[in-house]
Design an enzyme around this catalytic site. Structure first.
Site, PDB file in Angstrom:
ATOM      1  N   THR A 126      16.427 -15.561 -11.758  1.00 42.92           N
ATOM      2  CA  THR A 126      17.780 -15.632 -10.791  1.00 42.92           C
ATOM      3  C   THR A 126      18.953 -15.186 -11.691  1.00 42.92           C
ATOM      4  O   THR A 126      18.795 -15.524 -13.161  1.00 42.92           O
ATOM      5  CB  THR A 126      17.834 -17.162 -10.523  1.00 42.92           C
ATOM      6  OG1 THR A 126      19.062 -17.455 -10.220  1.00 42.92           O
ATOM      7  CG2 THR A 126      17.268 -18.142 -11.538  1.00 42.92           C
ATOM      8  N   ASP A 127      19.932 -14.812 -11.200  1.00 43.78           N
ATOM      9  CA  ASP A 127      21.391 -14.898 -11.946  1.00 43.78           C
ATOM     10  C   ASP A 127      21.888 -16.166 -12.559  1.00 43.78           C
ATOM     11  O   ASP A 127      22.579 -15.914 -13.410  1.00 43.78           O
ATOM     12  CB  ASP A 127      22.272 -14.136 -11.029  1.00 43.78           C
ATOM     13  CG  ASP A 127      22.700 -15.088  -9.822  1.00 43.78           C
ATOM     14  OD1 ASP A 127      22.134 -16.056  -9.572  1.00 43.78           O
ATOM     15  OD2 ASP A 127      23.841 -14.702  -9.056  1.00 43.78           O
ATOM     16  N   LYS A 175      14.214 -22.435 -15.045  1.00 45.42           N
ATOM     17  CA  LYS A 175      13.998 -20.883 -14.430  1.00 45.42           C
ATOM     18  C   LYS A 175      14.214 -20.137 -15.790  1.00 45.42           C
ATOM     19  O   LYS A 175      13.386 -18.987 -16.032  1.00 45.42           O
ATOM     20  CB  LYS A 175      15.160 -20.180 -13.382  1.00 45.42           C
ATOM     21  CG  LYS A 175      14.855 -20.696 -12.032  1.00 45.42           C
ATOM     22  CD  LYS A 175      13.484 -20.319 -11.349  1.00 45.42           C
ATOM     23  CE  LYS A 175      13.323 -19.098 -11.270  1.00 45.42           C
ATOM     24  NZ  LYS A 175      12.068 -18.883 -10.357  1.00 45.42           N
ATOM     25  N   TYR A 201      17.798 -26.679 -12.478  1.00 47.21           N
ATOM     26  CA  TYR A 201      17.008 -25.600 -11.905  1.00 47.21           C
ATOM     27  C   TYR A 201      17.202 -24.550 -12.846  1.00 47.21           C
ATOM     28  O   TYR A 201      16.112 -23.727 -13.135  1.00 47.21           O
ATOM     29  CB  TYR A 201      17.771 -25.578 -10.543  1.00 47.21           C
ATOM     30  CG  TYR A 201      17.428 -24.035 -10.022  1.00 47.21           C
ATOM     31  CD1 TYR A 201      16.036 -23.691  -9.369  1.00 47.21           C
ATOM     32  CD2 TYR A 201      18.270 -22.939 -10.064  1.00 47.21           C
ATOM     33  CE1 TYR A 201      15.816 -22.361  -8.973  1.00 47.21           C
ATOM     34  CE2 TYR A 201      18.049 -21.640  -9.182  1.00 47.21           C
ATOM     35  CZ  TYR A 201      16.550 -21.496  -9.002  1.00 47.21           C
ATOM     36  OH  TYR A 201      16.325 -20.391  -8.408  1.00 47.21           O
TER      37      TYR A 201
HETATM   38  P1  NAD Z   1      11.585 -21.541  -1.220  1.00 49.33           P
HETATM   39  O1  NAD Z   1      12.223 -22.829  -1.821  1.00 49.33           O
HETATM   40  O2  NAD Z   1      12.201 -21.215  -0.118  1.00 49.33           O
HETATM   41  O3  NAD Z   1      10.187 -21.457  -1.597  1.00 49.33           O
HETATM   42  C1  NAD Z   1       9.429 -21.964  -2.567  1.00 49.33           C
HETATM   43  C2  NAD Z   1       7.868 -21.904  -2.161  1.00 49.33           C
HETATM   44  O4  NAD Z   1       7.005 -22.150  -3.452  1.00 49.33           O
HETATM   45  C3  NAD Z   1       7.737 -22.773  -1.204  1.00 49.33           C
HETATM   46  O5  NAD Z   1       6.861 -22.090  -0.054  1.00 49.33           O
HETATM   47  C4  NAD Z   1       6.867 -23.810  -1.912  1.00 49.33           C
HETATM   48  O6  NAD Z   1       5.737 -24.326  -0.883  1.00 49.33           O
HETATM   49  C5  NAD Z   1       6.038 -23.159  -2.922  1.00 49.33           C
HETATM   50  N1  NAD Z   1       5.962 -23.988  -4.258  1.00 49.33           N
HETATM   51  C6  NAD Z   1       6.727 -24.942  -4.567  1.00 49.33           C
HETATM   52  N2  NAD Z   1       6.139 -25.515  -5.558  1.00 49.33           N
HETATM   53  C7  NAD Z   1       5.049 -25.051  -5.703  1.00 49.33           C
HETATM   54  C8  NAD Z   1       3.906 -25.218  -6.458  1.00 49.33           C
HETATM   55  N3  NAD Z   1       3.750 -26.174  -7.354  1.00 49.33           N
HETATM   56  N4  NAD Z   1       2.592 -24.346  -6.297  1.00 49.33           N
HETATM   57  C9  NAD Z   1       2.418 -23.545  -5.355  1.00 49.33           C
HETATM   58  N5  NAD Z   1       3.488 -23.254  -4.478  1.00 49.33           N
HETATM   59  C10 NAD Z   1       4.738 -23.998  -4.830  1.00 49.33           C
HETATM   60  O7  NAD Z   1      12.258 -20.616  -2.477  1.00 49.33           O
HETATM   61  P2  NAD Z   1      12.778 -19.202  -2.234  1.00 49.33           P
HETATM   62  O8  NAD Z   1      14.353 -19.381  -2.080  1.00 49.33           O
HETATM   63  O9  NAD Z   1      11.947 -18.518  -1.388  1.00 49.33           O
HETATM   64  O10 NAD Z   1      12.839 -18.542  -3.907  1.00 49.33           O
HETATM   65  C11 NAD Z   1      11.587 -18.044  -4.348  1.00 49.33           C
HETATM   66  C12 NAD Z   1      11.976 -17.735  -5.644  1.00 49.33           C
HETATM   67  O11 NAD Z   1      13.105 -16.709  -5.813  1.00 49.33           O
HETATM   68  C13 NAD Z   1      12.140 -18.980  -6.794  1.00 49.33           C
HETATM   69  O12 NAD Z   1      11.429 -18.642  -7.838  1.00 49.33           O
HETATM   70  C14 NAD Z   1      13.690 -18.836  -6.887  1.00 49.33           C
HETATM   71  O13 NAD Z   1      14.062 -19.455  -8.083  1.00 49.33           O
HETATM   72  C15 NAD Z   1      13.955 -17.096  -6.859  1.00 49.33           C
HETATM   73  N6  NAD Z   1      15.311 -16.910  -6.513  1.00 49.33           N
HETATM   74  C16 NAD Z   1      15.501 -17.508  -5.110  1.00 49.33           C
HETATM   75  C17 NAD Z   1      17.169 -17.075  -4.706  1.00 49.33           C
HETATM   76  C18 NAD Z   1      17.597 -17.409  -3.351  1.00 49.33           C
HETATM   77  O14 NAD Z   1      18.811 -17.080  -3.085  1.00 49.33           O
HETATM   78  N7  NAD Z   1      16.760 -17.811  -2.384  1.00 49.33           N
HETATM   79  C19 NAD Z   1      18.071 -16.190  -5.739  1.00 49.33           C
HETATM   80  C20 NAD Z   1      17.346 -15.860  -6.797  1.00 49.33           C
HETATM   81  C21 NAD Z   1      15.949 -16.146  -7.322  1.00 49.33           C
END
Ligand code: NAD
Length: 333
Positions: free
Chosen positions: A130-131, A159, A155
């Site tokens: 993530t940024d 990361k 958080y």
């Molecule tokens: P989200 O919270 O929608 O989904 C997370 C998923 O991970 C869920 O399905 C959850 O059940 C699963 N999970 C959580 N803990 C777990 C574990 N211990 N074992 C197996 N599965 C597990 O998150 P998102 O928004 O889809 O983000 C996904 C990734 O992208 C993350 O790593 C996040 O840091 C990164 N990210 C997200 C954004 C954003 O804007 N949403 C931006 C940059 C980076």
């Protein structure tokens, strides 16, 4: 890439990526989705996928922190590539319950790295980062991939820690690795605790919309399908050992983004009797440690991979508003 493990494939970004991969003509392999189904995971994001994909899609209900199950899974499905999305992802929750973030984001990543390393298949790992690892860029230049990490929230710190551990595995043990650092992603079926879904849900119900602080915090926005396309470009064309910023170029203050989301709901549902829904926005007490500005230079992904977002913010927010309006019942509980 033949057998790809996607962790967190029932989350917002992971599910879009699973769908993207299975429809991508350049990928003919199998996708194994390992997801714990926490409060953030939802199998409905992948409804119909197993039927359409036949034997090319496998769902495994499990925890990335499980040191026995993860290596077994890699062997059973002969995984050669891991795309690691699974995380605790909500900044506000990390402020009240940081332990869950340390467990999944740090220890869980360690388990995956260790299992990849122990496998005889020379597994490649892509980390979805993530940024937020760069921290607050207020008064500073846009972060490029070599900019030092200064995470602010628990958080972001987990990361950043996960990434640093992974890079150390690359340097020390030769683990094959890439990472993407994305700006805020938006689109349909994001959890309603996140900013734009919260705004649109409340706008649809004509309820007050809370905006942290003065609403002038700046964020970049990337549409979810563009994120999936960028990760695919990294997997299929990037140099190993490299991180890639994925910024959309669309920079908005949180107030601008919230107003655009309200206007999109107005266009989809028609005007509300109470007037424009942007009038529902109210400033509320700020989040502790709230970063003022995220800003990334995305030129590496553009020059090396030819990645440019295809969906503008205005188009993406309209698509999202239409989806949240059509699926309001999903968020009734
Ligand atoms: P989200 O919270 O929608 O989904 C997370 C998923 O991970 C869920 O399905 C959850 O059940 C699963 N999970 C959580 N803990 C777990 C574990 N211990 N074992 C197996 N599965 C597990 O998150 P998102 O928004 O889809 O983000 C996904 C990734 O992208 C993350 O790593 C996040 O840091 C990164 N990210 C997200 C954004 C954003 O804007 N949403 C931006 C940059 C980076």
């Amino acid at each position: 890439m033949q057998n790809l493990l996607v962790t967190g494939g029932c989350g917002f970004l992971g599910a879009d990526f699973v769908r993207f991969l299975l429809a991508e003509p350049g990928f003919s392999g199998r996708v194994v989705n390992l997801d714990k189904l926490t409060y953030a995971g939802d199998l409905r994001r992948l409804s119909g996928v197993a039927e359409q994909a036949g034997g090319r899609y496998v769902f495994v209900h499990g925890d990335i922190c499980d040191q026995e199950a993860v290596p077994r899974l890699l062997d059973l499905h002969e995984v050669d590539t891991i795309v690691h999305f699974a995380a605790e992802s909500h900044v506000d929750r990390s402020i009240t319950s940081p332990g869950d973030f340390v467990r999944t984001n740090l220890s869980g990543t360690y388990v995956l790295l260790q299992a990849a390393l122990a496998s005889a298949r020379n597994i490649r790992v892509h980390l979805v980062s993530t940024d937020e690892v760069y921290g607050d860029r207020e008064g500073l230049s846009d972060a490029c991939e070599d900019t030092a990490m200064h995470p602010s929230s628990p958080y972001a710190a987990t990361k950043a820690g996960a990434e640093l551990l992974a890079w150390a595995y690359g340097r020390t043990y030769g683990l094959r690795l890439t990472a993407s650092r994305s700006s805020n992603v938006f689109g349909p079926f994001q959890h309603e605790e996140k900013f734009l879904p919260m705004v649109m849900r409340n706008a649809i119900r004509n309820k007050p919309i809370g905006l942290y602080g003065d609403g002038r915090n700046v964020r970049q926005w990337l549409y979810v399908n563009d994120h999936s396309r960028a990760v695919w470009k990294i997997l299929s064309g990037a140099r190993e050992g490299r991180a890639y910023n994925l910024g959309s170029g669309t920079r908005l203050t949180n107030r601008e983004a919230a107003e655009a989301a309200c206007d999109a709901v107005d266009s989809v549902l028609g005007p509300s009797p109470g007037g424009p829904r942007r009038n529902l926005i109210r400033c509320v007490a700020d989040r502790p440690g709230h970063d003022r500005r995220y800003a990334m230079d995305g030129s590496r992904a553009e020059c090396e991979l030819g990645f440019r977002p295809e969906v503008s913010f205005s188009e993406g927010i309209l698509r999202s508003a239409a989806w949240y309006a059509d699926n309001a019942a999903l968020f009734e509980a």
